[in-house]
Design a protein around this motif. Structure first.
Motif, short mmCIF file in Angstrom:
data_model
loop_
_atom_site.label_atom_id
_atom_site.label_comp_id
_atom_site.label_asym_id
_atom_site.label_seq_id
_atom_site.Cartn_x
_atom_site.Cartn_y
_atom_site.Cartn_z
N LEU A 240 97.40 99.10 21.51
CA LEU A 240 97.32 97.84 22.26
C LEU A 240 98.53 97.68 23.16
CD1 LEU A 240 96.01 95.41 19.47
CD2 LEU A 240 94.72 96.39 21.38
N GLY A 241 99.68 98.12 22.66
CA GLY A 241 100.88 98.10 23.49
C GLY A 241 100.72 98.96 24.73
N MET A 242 100.06 100.11 24.57
CA MET A 242 99.82 100.99 25.71
C MET A 242 98.83 100.37 26.70
SD MET A 242 101.62 103.66 26.00
CE MET A 242 102.54 104.95 25.16
N VAL A 243 97.88 99.60 26.21
CA VAL A 243 96.99 98.87 27.11
C VAL A 243 97.81 97.91 27.97
CG1 VAL A 243 95.07 97.25 27.28
CG2 VAL A 243 94.98 99.09 25.59
N ALA A 244 98.75 97.22 27.32
CA ALA A 244 99.63 96.31 28.06
C ALA A 244 100.48 97.08 29.07
CB ALA A 244 100.52 95.54 27.09
N VAL A 367 95.26 104.19 30.33
CA VAL A 367 94.33 104.27 31.45
C VAL A 367 93.46 103.02 31.53
CG1 VAL A 367 92.39 105.55 32.42
CG2 VAL A 367 94.34 106.78 31.47
N LEU A 368 93.01 102.53 30.38
CA LEU A 368 92.19 101.32 30.38
C LEU A 368 93.00 100.11 30.84
CD1 LEU A 368 90.11 101.83 27.12
CD2 LEU A 368 89.34 102.05 29.49
N GLY A 369 94.28 100.08 30.46
CA GLY A 369 95.13 99.00 30.94
C GLY A 369 95.28 99.03 32.45
N ILE A 370 95.40 100.23 33.02
CA ILE A 370 95.46 100.37 34.47
C ILE A 370 94.16 99.88 35.11
CG2 ILE A 370 95.55 102.06 36.36
CD1 ILE A 370 97.44 103.72 34.59
#
Length: 415
Positions: A240-244, A367-370
């Motif tokens: 979730l942190g990587m999504v952010a 990638v999804l966060g981007i």
């Protein structure tokens, strides 16, 4: 991704240098060069798509949507290619994937120019999706090779891979900007295709691909029992942190492109964005100097707080390029520690046998966060103004800080 699998290198500088010298002995200097150059398109294509579509359509929102379509394609393609490589070996998957990517890239350029399907937005988004879907993700595949080639040097190899990823994310956006200035905004896509054709092919054919030949995994002494990465809260939280973090990246890219467009040169946005990667590289290398007494939770929170300050500074300086470059560089200084920390938490929680699955989740999260951040910032830029586009990065930094709550840190070992 991918670009963010950074593990803590050996504790002493001299010891780290000694172990780094073993890497070319294992794989050879040509491999180090080929694997580094082959991953450049991963950092070039998304921002080249954003720049080209924004310049052609005159809309940051459409550019952001195309970049998001590319990112979604990357997330799905990386996962699918990884499964296929595990089953059939890297070379048998990479060679047709390179060919498919070149065809998708040619189709995207044709649609962008209006010669196919009238250049409709729907066709453009579909072509962008296919371009991302087929983009070879060399970074994760190279990490798999190191794990098979020399298990004793995995930590050093992962640290090296992380630095190469950071450097590629400096060189990629800068190359897009310079090429666009020298030619036009479509040319960077063609150059990225040429790099893929040459170096991803060379990577696929390099002798180290034999290490990925499918076969039963031999148990190794000292390797912990596998865990299911997707069911571990300590892995899901950094994902979730990587999504952010991905939202920070995507939102910042679109907002900087909007600022550059306001100034009359949309292609300058990629050059300004390179300042983020430069700052990130500096601090990613310097994380080894952080005292062991500073826990992962503290590193996570302080990095997120720094990102928040940087995002606010970018919004405040959006009207003037030199201060905006400085604010972007400031933001980048906190990107490196944030990425290293999230990867370290994941590496410790996921275990050696399930580490690849955990790192794949991080890549998908980024990638999804981007994919979320880029169109959101583009819509804000078109709807209410460029300064508001940076609100995406601000909100993402707040979410990242919230995820660093004490409960997060207790899920992984403190340092």
């Amino acid at each position: 991704m991918d670009r963010h699998d950074v593990l803590t290198p050996p504790p002493t500088r001299s010891g780290a240098l000694a172990t780094y010298r073993r890497l070319p002995a294992v794989a050879g200097w040509p491999y180090l060069a080929v694997s580094a150059l082959a991953r450049l398109p991963v950092s070039m294509v998304p921002i080249a798509v954003l720049t080209a579509v924004t310049s052609t359509s005159g809309s940051v929102a459409v550019g952001g949507a195309a970049s998001a379509a590319t990112a979604v394609g990357e997330a799905l393609g990386a996962a699918g290619a990884g499964v296929l490589c595990d089953r059939h070996g890297q070379r048998r998957v990479l060679l047709p994937l390179v060919a498919a990517h070149l065809l998708a890239l040619a189709a995207f350029v044709a649609v962008l120019g209006g010669s196919v399907l009238g250049g409709s937005v729907a066709a453009l988004l579909a072509a962008a999706f296919l371009t991302g879907l087929t983009l070879p993700q060399v970074g994760p595949l190279s990490r798999v090779r190191w794990m098979r080639l020399s298990p004793a040097d995995v930590r050093t190899a992962m640290a090296y891979e992380g630095v190469v990823d950071e450097l590629s994310f400096v060189a990629g956006p800068a190359a897009v900007g310079l090429i666009a200035l020298a030619a036009d905004t479509r040319t960077p896509l063609l150059v990225a295709g040429a790099v893929t054709a040459a170096f991803a092919t060379a990577f696929a054919l390099h002798r180290t691909h034999r290490a990925t030949t499918p076969g039963p995994a031999a148990p190794r002494r000292g390797v912990p029992a596998p865990r299911t990465a997707g069911r571990q809260p300590s892995v899901l939280l950094p994902v979730l942190g990587m999504v952010a973090m991905g939202a920070v990246f995507g939102g910042t890219q679109a907002a900087l492109t909007a600022a550059a467009t306001d100034a009359g040169r949309a292609s300058d946005g990629s050059l300004v964005y390179a300042a983020l990667a430069i700052g990130s590289t500096i601090t990613a290398l310097g994380t080894v100097l952080v005292p062991a007494s500073v826990s992962l939770r503290k590193r996570w929170f302080l990095s997120a707080a720094g990102l928040l300050v940087g995002a606010v500074a970018m919004a405040a300086t959006a009207g003037s390029t030199p201060p905006l470059v400085a604010a972007t560089f400031l933001t980048g200084l906190f990107v490196g520690p944030a990425m290293v920390t999230l990867n370290t938490v994941t590496a410790e929680a996921g275990g050696t046998r399930s580490g690849g699955a955990a790192m794949a989740l991080l890549t998908s999260g980024t990638v999804l966060g981007i994919a979320v951040g880029s169109p959101a910032a583009g819509a804000l830029a078109d709807g209410v103004g460029t300064r508001w586009a940076f609100a995406v990065a601000v909100a993402a930094a707040v979410v990242l800080a919230a995820l660093s709550a004490p409960r997060t840190a207790t899920a992984a070992r403190e340092r």
